[in-house]
Design an enzyme around this catalytic site. Structure first.
Site, PDB file in Angstrom:
ATOM      1  N   ASP A 391     -66.976 -62.424  54.336  1.00 44.06           N
ATOM      2  CA  ASP A 391     -68.267 -62.558  55.153  1.00 44.06           C
ATOM      3  C   ASP A 391     -69.464 -61.700  54.477  1.00 44.06           C
ATOM      4  O   ASP A 391     -70.512 -62.092  54.412  1.00 44.06           O
ATOM      5  CB  ASP A 391     -67.829 -62.119  56.615  1.00 44.06           C
ATOM      6  CG  ASP A 391     -67.103 -62.947  57.216  1.00 44.06           C
ATOM      7  OD1 ASP A 391     -66.732 -64.183  56.907  1.00 44.06           O
ATOM      8  OD2 ASP A 391     -66.533 -62.610  58.308  1.00 44.06           O
TER       9      ASP A 391
HETATM   10  P1  NAP Z   1     -63.543 -60.346  55.674  1.00 46.36           P
HETATM   11  O1  NAP Z   1     -64.663 -61.248  56.016  1.00 46.36           O
HETATM   12  O2  NAP Z   1     -62.660 -60.146  57.011  1.00 46.36           O
HETATM   13  O3  NAP Z   1     -62.678 -60.931  54.599  1.00 46.36           O
HETATM   14  C1  NAP Z   1     -61.433 -60.409  54.148  1.00 46.36           C
HETATM   15  C2  NAP Z   1     -60.967 -61.181  52.998  1.00 46.36           C
HETATM   16  O4  NAP Z   1     -59.857 -60.272  52.396  1.00 46.36           O
HETATM   17  C3  NAP Z   1     -60.065 -62.275  53.489  1.00 46.36           C
HETATM   18  O5  NAP Z   1     -60.860 -63.661  53.169  1.00 46.36           O
HETATM   19  C4  NAP Z   1     -58.775 -62.290  52.938  1.00 46.36           C
HETATM   20  O6  NAP Z   1     -58.496 -63.550  52.264  1.00 46.36           O
HETATM   21  C5  NAP Z   1     -58.716 -61.122  52.073  1.00 46.36           C
HETATM   22  N1  NAP Z   1     -57.553 -60.377  51.939  1.00 46.36           N
HETATM   23  C6  NAP Z   1     -56.570 -60.072  53.147  1.00 46.36           C
HETATM   24  N2  NAP Z   1     -55.725 -59.439  52.722  1.00 46.36           N
HETATM   25  C7  NAP Z   1     -55.636 -59.177  51.390  1.00 46.36           C
HETATM   26  C8  NAP Z   1     -54.953 -58.483  50.357  1.00 46.36           C
HETATM   27  N3  NAP Z   1     -53.990 -57.920  50.827  1.00 46.36           N
HETATM   28  N4  NAP Z   1     -55.336 -58.676  49.060  1.00 46.36           N
HETATM   29  C9  NAP Z   1     -56.566 -59.226  48.738  1.00 46.36           C
HETATM   30  N5  NAP Z   1     -57.222 -59.897  49.542  1.00 46.36           N
HETATM   31  C10 NAP Z   1     -57.112 -59.635  50.849  1.00 46.36           C
HETATM   32  O7  NAP Z   1     -63.893 -58.784  55.255  1.00 46.36           O
HETATM   33  P2  NAP Z   1     -65.493 -58.319  54.949  1.00 46.36           P
HETATM   34  O8  NAP Z   1     -66.086 -59.140  53.802  1.00 46.36           O
HETATM   35  O9  NAP Z   1     -65.025 -56.844  54.735  1.00 46.36           O
HETATM   36  O10 NAP Z   1     -66.185 -58.425  56.303  1.00 46.36           O
HETATM   37  C11 NAP Z   1     -65.786 -57.772  57.432  1.00 46.36           C
HETATM   38  C12 NAP Z   1     -66.064 -58.595  58.775  1.00 46.36           C
HETATM   39  O11 NAP Z   1     -65.566 -57.902  59.875  1.00 46.36           O
HETATM   40  C13 NAP Z   1     -67.432 -58.970  58.878  1.00 46.36           C
HETATM   41  O12 NAP Z   1     -67.428 -60.267  59.356  1.00 46.36           O
HETATM   42  C14 NAP Z   1     -67.736 -57.953  60.257  1.00 46.36           C
HETATM   43  O13 NAP Z   1     -68.567 -58.615  60.774  1.00 46.36           O
HETATM   44  C15 NAP Z   1     -66.577 -58.050  60.921  1.00 46.36           C
HETATM   45  N6  NAP Z   1     -66.556 -56.761  61.587  1.00 46.36           N
HETATM   46  C16 NAP Z   1     -66.695 -55.592  60.758  1.00 46.36           C
HETATM   47  C17 NAP Z   1     -66.716 -54.432  61.725  1.00 46.36           C
HETATM   48  C18 NAP Z   1     -66.723 -53.042  61.225  1.00 46.36           C
HETATM   49  O14 NAP Z   1     -67.093 -52.069  62.045  1.00 46.36           O
HETATM   50  N7  NAP Z   1     -66.640 -52.811  59.732  1.00 46.36           N
HETATM   51  C19 NAP Z   1     -66.349 -54.350  63.085  1.00 46.36           C
HETATM   52  C20 NAP Z   1     -66.194 -55.843  63.858  1.00 46.36           C
HETATM   53  C21 NAP Z   1     -65.956 -56.802  62.842  1.00 46.36           C
HETATM   54  P3  NAP Z   1     -57.165 -64.016  51.980  1.00 46.36           P
HETATM   55  O15 NAP Z   1     -56.576 -64.018  53.176  1.00 46.36           O
HETATM   56  O16 NAP Z   1     -57.115 -65.032  50.941  1.00 46.36           O
HETATM   57  O17 NAP Z   1     -56.521 -62.876  51.094  1.00 46.36           O
END
Ligand code: NAP
Length: 465
Positions: A391
């Site tokens: 994301d």
């Molecule tokens: P993300 O959008 O959750 O995407 C994570 C990606 O990692 C997934 O597409 C997944 O695809 C891949 N993945 C998972 N396990 C893996 C592995 N073992 N090896 C390689 N790839 C792997 O992560 P992000 O870009 O960090 O974004 C964070 C999201 O969380 C945002 O939407 C944010 O708003 C939300 N959020 C964050 C917080 C905070 O405080 N940081 C709090 C609440 C919500 P595959 O399954 O295809 O591998």
């Protein structure tokens, strides 16, 4: 003695504030935790000198037993917890703080009910407000813990859930008002008040999706701080008032910061179901196709680059790939490649998630850049390596007003000359939407678990020597 106690409380409060200030940078954060810890130890130790503590031998025994048990459980669980499980640990510890504040209020209110103890009017009202907030934080945090720990997988929404919540909250407020303004409230009413507040905390939290829990935990953290501050007034304890206020305001600011970085109002997080917990994305018509690249080829491309920007995300945490990533960065730097790390404020599942992992792997803090600092650098980067992020690099946040993440600030990885994305397959990110970056002409997909895929990059570069 009274002056000595107050001076120690004051010094403890100063240590909390200075510790918190030091926690704002990864360079000084460990020191900050130690300072705040010393403050907490000093405040706890001096509490034994409060008048009346040694009047009854059993009390002292119980206090020491509770401190020993609590410290042992905290030490063992903190040593064992995985980095990816940190949000639920914070949830449960935070809940304990709220519960403790509510328990203090409970004891004081029961004493008042038995006529043993008279509080002045304002203190009585503050005790009730602290009890309400603390009890909600306690049961709500327990549900947040259960959800993140996988003990409770469903979002539970009863028929007319919102109305039920409103009625329950109104009844709790009425009971609280009678207790807060009454002369000698009945024990039954006090028990009903606490029971309703606890149930409200549960019902408030059950409809919220697991993925939104970090924001909710941060909000409960602010609640706990406030509850402790209110109970500090009841006990006339300056350290509790100051520490509670600091935690309350820090929690509120953090909640706002997370909501802003996700470009969602707090009301939307609390009252609307959002996001998937990592399932496959729905099909959507997108121009272009995903192009696969082999690890060794991608490694060679990076070895001959001048500048590489690494974008870590939740997947790096899941794969525990930070040490391999550090090895990769070192190898590239040895070859004269400039390597920088780009951190999005909500990458991962809790604030600072990526900073902590990279710090653990020994990455130089000077190479870790925030969104505002790093975005102007992408157009001059030869390669953006996206590892387990989704994301936070999705360009639809800039281009598609209909997208649920439209307006969320993102890292401009798509603007690098070439983008390599490491992920296991077609799994979605937190928001559950398709990522147009993966289909772009300048993007190549390196499929596999994060740690294994970075290992392939490392082998590709090493083979060149
Ligand atoms: P993300 O959008 O959750 O995407 C994570 C990606 O990692 C997934 O597409 C997944 O695809 C891949 N993945 C998972 N396990 C893996 C592995 N073992 N090896 C390689 N790839 C792997 O992560 P992000 O870009 O960090 O974004 C964070 C999201 O969380 C945002 O939407 C944010 O708003 C939300 N959020 C964050 C917080 C905070 O405080 N940081 C709090 C609440 C919500 P595959 O399954 O295809 O591998």
């Amino acid at each position: 003695m009274e002056t000595f106690i107050q001076v120690v409380y004051f010094l403890a409060a100063v240590l909390f504030i200075l510790g918190l200030k030091k926690m704002s940078s990864p360079v000084t954060a460990t020191g900050g935790i130690v300072w705040a810890g010393i403050g907490m130890a000093a405040a706890s130790a001096v509490a034994f000198f409060e008048p009346g503590v040694f009047d009854n031998g059993t009390n002292v025994f119980l206090i020491i037993l509770a401190i020993t048990m609590g410290s042992a459980i905290a030490y063992i669980t903190a040593k064992r917890v995985q980095m990816t499980d940190m949000p639920q640990m914070i949830a449960i510890y935070n809940g304990m703080g709220g519960g403790a504040a509510a328990a203090i209020a409970g004891v004081e209110l029961v004493k008042m009910s038995g006529g043993q103890h008279a509080m002045d009017g304002t203190t009585q009202v503050l005790a009730v407000i602290g009890a309400l907030i603390g009890a909600i934080s306690f049961s709500g945090s327990a549900i947040a813990f259960a959800k993140l720990q996988g003990l409770m997988n469903k979002t539970l929404r009863l028929p007319m859930h919102m109305i039920l919540n409103l009625v329950l909250f109104a009844l709790t407020l009425i009971a609280g008002a009678i207790i807060g303004f009454g002369d000698s409230p009945s024990i039954l009413l006090i028990m009903a008040f606490f029971a309703m507040a606890l149930v409200f905390g549960v019902l408030f939290t059950t409809p919220i999706g697991g993925a939104d829990m970090p924001v909710v935990i941060s909000l409960f953290n602010a609640f706990t701080g406030l509850a402790v501050a209110f109970e500090g007034f009841v006990l006339q304890n300056a350290a509790m008032i100051i520490a509670g206020t600091v935690v309350g305001s820090a929690g509120t600011l953090l909640t706002q910061l997370m909501a802003k970085a996700m470009n969602r109002p707090i009301s939307n997080i609390l009252f609307a179901s959002f996001g998937s917990d990592g399932g496959d994305v729905q099909d959507e018509d997108i121009e272009g196709s995903m192009k696969e690249v082999q690890g060794t080829d991608a490694g060679i491309m990076m070895a001959y680059a001048e500048k590489v920007i690494i974008v870590p995300g939740y997947g790096m945490a899941v794969a525990q790939a930070q040490h391999k990533v550090a090895e990769l960065a070192q190898l590239l730097e040895k070859r004269g490649v400039t390597v920088k790390f780009a951190i999005h404020p909500v990458a991962g599942r809790m604030p600072g998630h990526m900073n902590v992992l990279l710090a653990e792997a020994g990455i130089d803090y000077d190479n870790i850049l925030d969104l505002d600092e790093v975005n102007p650098e992408f157009p001059t980067a030869d390669v953006a390596l996206v590892i387990g992020a989704n994301d936070v690099v999705n360009p639809v946040a800039r281009t598609n007003p209909d997208s649920p993440i439209y307006g969320m600030p993102i890292l401009d990885a798509d603007m690098a000359r070439h983008c390599i994305v490491i992920k296991r397959g077609k799994g979605s990110g937190f928001s559950g939407i398709e990522n147009h970056l993966f289909y772009a002409d300048n993007t190549s997909m390196l499929y596999g678990d994060g740690q294994k895929a970075v290992g392939e990059l490392v082998s590709g570069i090493k083979a060149l020597d």
